[in-house]
Motif scaffolding. Structure first.
Motif, PDB file in Angstrom:
ATOM      1  N   GLU A 224       7.384  -4.810 -11.547  1.00 10.68           N
ATOM      2  CA  GLU A 224       6.588  -4.588 -12.745  1.00 10.68           C
ATOM      3  C   GLU A 224       6.900  -5.583 -13.858  1.00 10.68           C
ATOM      4  O   GLU A 224       6.098  -5.755 -14.783  1.00 10.68           O
ATOM      5  CB  GLU A 224       6.840  -3.166 -13.269  1.00 10.68           C
ATOM      6  CG  GLU A 224       6.407  -2.070 -12.319  1.00 10.68           C
ATOM      7  CD  GLU A 224       6.853  -0.693 -12.794  1.00 10.68           C
ATOM      8  OE1 GLU A 224       7.616  -0.634 -13.789  1.00 10.68           O
ATOM      9  OE2 GLU A 224       6.445   0.311 -12.172  1.00 10.68           O
ATOM     10  N   TRP A 225       8.043  -6.231 -13.780  1.00 13.47           N
ATOM     11  CA  TRP A 225       8.527  -7.078 -14.868  1.00 13.47           C
ATOM     12  C   TRP A 225       7.924  -8.477 -14.751  1.00 13.47           C
ATOM     13  O   TRP A 225       8.550  -9.420 -14.327  1.00 13.47           O
ATOM     14  CB  TRP A 225      10.050  -7.136 -14.808  1.00 13.47           C
ATOM     15  CG  TRP A 225      10.717  -7.589 -16.057  1.00 13.47           C
ATOM     16  CD1 TRP A 225      10.134  -7.947 -17.237  1.00 13.47           C
ATOM     17  CD2 TRP A 225      12.127  -7.731 -16.242  1.00 13.47           C
ATOM     18  NE1 TRP A 225      11.074  -8.310 -18.145  1.00 13.47           N
ATOM     19  CE2 TRP A 225      12.320  -8.182 -17.565  1.00 13.47           C
ATOM     20  CE3 TRP A 225      13.233  -7.521 -15.432  1.00 13.47           C
ATOM     21  CZ2 TRP A 225      13.583  -8.437 -18.078  1.00 13.47           C
ATOM     22  CZ3 TRP A 225      14.486  -7.766 -15.943  1.00 13.47           C
ATOM     23  CH2 TRP A 225      14.654  -8.220 -17.256  1.00 13.47           C
ATOM     24  N   ARG A 226       6.681  -8.595 -15.161  1.00 12.55           N
ATOM     25  CA  ARG A 226       5.915  -9.820 -14.953  1.00 12.55           C
ATOM     26  C   ARG A 226       6.504 -11.008 -15.714  1.00 12.55           C
ATOM     27  O   ARG A 226       6.558 -12.123 -15.193  1.00 12.55           O
ATOM     28  CB  ARG A 226       4.462  -9.580 -15.392  1.00 12.55           C
ATOM     29  CG  ARG A 226       3.493 -10.668 -14.966  1.00 12.55           C
ATOM     30  CD  ARG A 226       2.055 -10.168 -15.019  1.00 12.55           C
ATOM     31  NE  ARG A 226       1.705  -9.688 -16.357  1.00 12.55           N
ATOM     32  CZ  ARG A 226       0.859 -10.331 -17.173  1.00 12.55           C
ATOM     33  NH1 ARG A 226       0.299 -11.460 -16.780  1.00 12.55           N
ATOM     34  NH2 ARG A 226       0.566  -9.839 -18.364  1.00 12.55           N
ATOM     35  N   SER A 227       6.950 -10.793 -16.945  1.00 10.89           N
ATOM     36  CA  SER A 227       7.479 -11.902 -17.744  1.00 10.89           C
ATOM     37  C   SER A 227       8.703 -12.528 -17.080  1.00 10.89           C
ATOM     38  O   SER A 227       8.853 -13.754 -17.047  1.00 10.89           O
ATOM     39  CB  SER A 227       7.829 -11.409 -19.150  1.00 10.89           C
ATOM     40  OG  SER A 227       8.733 -10.321 -19.092  1.00 10.89           O
ATOM     41  N   PHE A 228       9.587 -11.693 -16.530  1.00  8.10           N
ATOM     42  CA  PHE A 228      10.776 -12.218 -15.870  1.00  8.10           C
ATOM     43  C   PHE A 228      10.398 -12.998 -14.609  1.00  8.10           C
ATOM     44  O   PHE A 228      10.957 -14.061 -14.332  1.00  8.10           O
ATOM     45  CB  PHE A 228      11.738 -11.079 -15.531  1.00  8.10           C
ATOM     46  CG  PHE A 228      12.926 -11.516 -14.717  1.00  8.10           C
ATOM     47  CD1 PHE A 228      13.910 -12.307 -15.280  1.00  8.10           C
ATOM     48  CD2 PHE A 228      13.050 -11.156 -13.383  1.00  8.10           C
ATOM     49  CE1 PHE A 228      15.000 -12.732 -14.538  1.00  8.10           C
ATOM     50  CE2 PHE A 228      14.133 -11.564 -12.633  1.00  8.10           C
ATOM     51  CZ  PHE A 228      15.118 -12.353 -13.212  1.00  8.10           C
ATOM     52  N   ARG A 229       9.462 -12.482 -13.851  1.00 11.78           N
ATOM     53  CA  ARG A 229       9.084 -13.163 -12.612  1.00 11.78           C
ATOM     54  C   ARG A 229       8.475 -14.539 -12.900  1.00 11.78           C
ATOM     55  O   ARG A 229       8.741 -15.497 -12.167  1.00 11.78           O
ATOM     56  CB  ARG A 229       8.112 -12.295 -11.809  1.00 11.78           C
ATOM     57  CG  ARG A 229       8.793 -11.098 -11.151  1.00 11.78           C
ATOM     58  CD  ARG A 229       7.897 -10.383 -10.172  1.00 11.78           C
ATOM     59  NE  ARG A 229       6.914  -9.545 -10.843  1.00 11.78           N
ATOM     60  CZ  ARG A 229       5.625  -9.800 -10.913  1.00 11.78           C
ATOM     61  NH1 ARG A 229       5.140 -10.903 -10.362  1.00 11.78           N
ATOM     62  NH2 ARG A 229       4.795  -8.977 -11.524  1.00 11.78           N
ATOM     63  N   TRP A 230       7.692 -14.667 -13.948  1.00 12.02           N
ATOM     64  CA  TRP A 230       7.118 -15.967 -14.299  1.00 12.02           C
ATOM     65  C   TRP A 230       8.210 -16.936 -14.737  1.00 12.02           C
ATOM     66  O   TRP A 230       8.224 -18.110 -14.319  1.00 12.02           O
ATOM     67  CB  TRP A 230       6.074 -15.805 -15.410  1.00 12.02           C
ATOM     68  CG  TRP A 230       4.725 -15.388 -14.904  1.00 12.02           C
ATOM     69  CD1 TRP A 230       4.234 -14.121 -14.841  1.00 12.02           C
ATOM     70  CD2 TRP A 230       3.707 -16.235 -14.365  1.00 12.02           C
ATOM     71  NE1 TRP A 230       2.963 -14.123 -14.304  1.00 12.02           N
ATOM     72  CE2 TRP A 230       2.615 -15.403 -14.001  1.00 12.02           C
ATOM     73  CE3 TRP A 230       3.601 -17.598 -14.156  1.00 12.02           C
ATOM     74  CZ2 TRP A 230       1.437 -15.898 -13.453  1.00 12.02           C
ATOM     75  CZ3 TRP A 230       2.416 -18.107 -13.602  1.00 12.02           C
ATOM     76  CH2 TRP A 230       1.370 -17.273 -13.261  1.00 12.02           C
TER      77      TRP A 230
END
Length: 443
Positions: A224-230
């Motif tokens: 769910e942690w989109r910012s971290f994955r990017w």
């Protein structure tokens, strides 16, 4: 709690002598050590460099979870820093000891085993080290300042280890040179470990929260942690590009520029600018934003590397100017992702109410380590494709195709990787804003 004292900033930053030495020297020297001292074929040597570090993809998140649990129990991550760093120092000296077991295969197997031990010990140091900025301060701009101090010391550590280690190896030559180099870098790692352990004594540790109870919950958070994955994707791609460049420095000095003694000068010319331009990146991050600074740094790095694709035809002075410009960009791509990361961690911990710093640092370190390991492996494949001739005394004459492969593997290939990361720097995902203190991170 936002502002840190000089002792804490410096104490934390001195840990960069550990990360700088281990992150640099194997990528710089392990591949030529295998190909030109042990006579290991280039493709096999690339695989040897890759395999032990690939282990970290699985182990580093585990080390992060252990570190989070230790923080909850003891209120500090310092014991992991000390244990991991000192074990790494001993294992690193053993990595280049060349035991002379009687065959190329046996000696190569020894390197694989010891490199596995090095990678494991490094995880127990680097994971808590990367987790600390989110806990030492909640100040948005203070994190940029802390990271700038850290990268400045990192530049010095890389300069010392990356310039002195090849100089020792080349001055003594052969097995003796690599053995003495291994002892020197091992001592540097041990000193850095003790300094950071002592330096952060009594430093704040932020809000102590319990770790997430199950791995399933952690995996759900990562999905769910989109910012971290990017941000992680950007950092991985750029770490791969930088590692590919570093793996080629010695080969470029010897076969493209025609003087092995230029290896240390090339490395110093690449890393040295970081000691001068770090205040510039810090100011740009404060005025224009961390994300904008990250984009500018990436573009500068990619353009300079593209110019180095013509190194065979350029005057030596121009080559060094381009190397220095690449170093300016490299300093920036080190500062900004590490300054953005604690902002994202803080926002996620506030959302979930659970500690995320350790396990997040574990995933981050796994990606970084894999990128650094894949770089020399990728460069080894480029050498193999170009028909590079391995030998036990570095005296083999290389075909023109191998020299071209060395040049492109050092310049054009990492330039493409650095540039590919720029479109991933999406403001809608990564921009945390620029409030006076603690900025809420976008999800």
């Amino acid at each position: 709690m936002s502002a840190l004292g000089t002792r804490t900033r410096l104490g934390y930053s001195l840990g960069s002598f550990v990360t700088g030495a281990f992150g640099t020297v194997p990528g710089l020297l392990l591949l030529p050590y295998l190909t030109d001292t042990m006579a290991v074929p280039a493709a096999a040597a690339g695989a040897i460099v890759l395999l032990p570090k690939a282990w970290d993809v699985l182990f580093n998140p585990v080390a992060g979870r252990i570190s989070d649990s230790a923080l909850a129990r003891h209120g500090s991550r310092r014991r992991f820093l000390l244990l991991g760093g000192l074990v790494l120092a001993v294992c690193f000296a053993g990595l280049f000891a060349h035991p002379g077991l009687g065959s190329v295969g046996a000696d190569a197997a020894y390197v694989v085993v010891v490199f596995f031990l090095c990678a494991t010990a490094f995880a127990f140091f680097q994971v808590p080290f990367n987790a600390l900025p989110a806990e030492l301060t909640e100040g948005y701009h203070e994190r940029t300042r802390l990271t700038s101090w850290r990268i400045s010391v990192l530049a010095l550590a890389i300069l010392v280890s990356g310039a002195v280690a090849p100089a020792i190896a080349n001055a003594l030559g052969g097995v003796a040179g690599y053995r003495m180099m291994g002892l020197f870098v091992g001592a540097l790692i041990a000193v850095g470990t003790v300094c950071v352990y002592v330096g952060i004594r009594g430093a704040p540790v932020g809000r102590l929260r319990q770790p997430t109870p199950t791995w399933r919950a952690l995996l759900r958070t990562m999905r769910e942690w989109r910012s971290f994955r990017w941000l992680l994707a950007v950092y991985f791609v750029q770490a791969l590009g930088a590692a590919t460049l570093l793996a080629g420095v010695g080969y470029v000095a010897r076969y493209v520029l025609g003087d092995p003694g230029l290896q240390s000068l090339l490395f110093a010319g690449f890393v040295g600018p970081a000691l001068l331009v770090m205040p510039v990146w810090d100011r740009l991050g404060r005025t224009g934003g961390k994300l904008a600074g990250f984009r500018v740094a990436s573009a500068v790095f990619a353009v300079a590397l593209a110019g180095l694709a013509f190194a065979q035809a350029l005057p030596l002075a121009v080559v060094f100017v381009l190397v220095a410009l690449a170093g300016v960009g490299y300093a920036g791509i080190q500062v900004f992702p590490l300054a953005i990361l604690p902002d994202l961690i803080t926002a996620e911990e506030e959302r979930t109410g659970a500690t995320r710093a350790g396990v997040t640092a574990g995933v981050w370190t796994a990606a970084e380590t894999l990128g650094l390991a894949l770089g020399p492996g990728l460069f080894g494949l480029v050498l193999s494709a170009g028909g590079y001739v391995s030998s036990s005394d570095s005296s083999a004459t290389q075909p023109d195709s191998a020299v071209t492969a060395i040049t492109l593997g050092f310049s054009a290939l990492p330039a493409v990787l650095i540039a590919l990361a720029i479109p991933l720097l999406r403001r809608s995902v990564l921009d945390t804003g620029r409030p006076a203190d603690a900025a809420p991170a976008a999800r």
